[in-house]
Enzyme design. Structure first.
Site, PDB file in Angstrom:
ATOM      1  CG  ASP A   1      -7.443   3.693   2.016  1.00 33.62           C
ATOM      2  OD1 ASP A   1      -8.402   3.214   1.350  1.00 33.62           O
ATOM      3  OD2 ASP A   1      -7.322   4.908   2.234  1.00 33.62           O
TER       4      ASP A   1
ATOM      5  CE  LYS B  25      -1.748   2.124   3.506  1.00 38.01           C
ATOM      6  NZ  LYS B  25      -2.490   2.557   4.714  1.00 38.01           N
TER       7      LYS B  25
END
Length: 296
Positions: free
Chosen positions: A182, A164
């Protein structure tokens, strides 16, 4: 910093051919719940619906951008690591003092741990985060000549950096497309029925297969913007949602247009955003520095 934005357009798109009535944040009419957005939907139909949602989110949020303040790749990398388990606003309020003290990887690598911890304390989990920041700064100094690498396989070797964080950095400073999964992104793509996966890497893989690579970075920003402003976790503002006719989860939240408008956040609700230094095309107000009075 990001792919070129579309030119600004109105927040409301035309009603769907099905006759559903749209209600953007300024609208008065409630969008009618689609008879069925996904019942019997083929994969091709889902892909077409997903890409239409992306196009319409691009009209609603032509100014979508990373909501962390940064001036260079190192600052974005550090800010993204700090953003775990806290808000981007709190990170943005914390990093000015942090980067004033440690402007480069070499500076941060030499930091006294207790002093670094105190500077990042407002972001929570400060001991663990300080350990990651020291580790990644030392790795940048020792293995990458003090420069943030522009390859995912290198970034994920840094302490505290996963896919991420790597995709955030790659997409927003190196122009390498990537999906950033997320909590907001994962929640919305499951609501949209683009995937049923819970594991972030599996979510990333399935969403990448739906959209052209050129869309990945901006898609991530648009979906996250929508999740923070309208499609909230506990009570989505369905009655103020401009993509309601395309959403199979319509009705999970408040459908009354006037009540839904009161749920809108950040610039959509008339409040400051999360950045102290937003980009020039951001239509809202800058956030307040740490310690200054804030609005809900």
């Amino acid at each position: 910093m990001t792919a070129a934005h579309n030119s600004a357009v109105g927040e409301q798109a035309p009603a769907e051919a099905s006759g559903a009535v749209r209600s953007g944040p300024q609208g008065k009419a409630s969008a009618k719940k689609p008879k069925s957005a996904t019942a019997g939907e083929s994969r091709l139909a889902m892909i077409r619906r997903a890409r239409r949602i992306n196009r319409e989110l691009a009209e609603v949020y032509p100014y979508a951008h990373p909501e962390l303040d940064f001036r260079n790749p190192f600052e974005l990398l550090v800010a993204t690591v700090l953003s775990a388990q806290t808000t981007d606003l709190r990170v943005n309020q914390t990093t000015p003092a942090l980067f004033a003290a440690y402007p480069t990887p070499e500076d941060m690598a030499a930091a006294v741990p207790e002093e670094l911890e105190e500077l990042i304390r407002p972001t929570g989990f400060f001991r663990m985060k300080a350990k990651s920041l020291l580790g990644l700064s030392q790795a940048l100094r020792d293995r990458f000549d003090g420069e943030v690498p522009g390859r995912l396989e290198d970034l994920v070797t840094l302490p505290g950096v996963g896919r991420k964080t790597a995709n955030v950095v790659l997409g927003n400073v190196f122009g390498v497309p990537g999906i950033t999964v997320d909590t907001h992104f994962g929640r919305l793509v499951r609501r949209f029925k683009w995937t049923e996966q819970e594991d972030p890497e599996k979510v990333e893989a399935e969403i990448c297969a739906i959209f052209p690579k050129s869309e990945w970075t901006m898609l991530s920003h648009r979906v996250v913007f929508h999740g923070r402003r309208i499609c909230h976790a506990r009570k989505p503002a369905c009655g103020a949602c401009p993509i309601a006719p395309l959403c199979p989860a319509y009705g999970e939240g408040e459908t009354d247009p006037e009540k839904a408008k009161k749920l809108l956040k950040y610039e959509k609700g008339g409040y400051p955003g999360q950045r102290l230094s937003p980009p020039p095309d951001y239509p809202g107000r800058p956030a307040a520095p740490l310690g200054a009075p804030t609005e809900a």
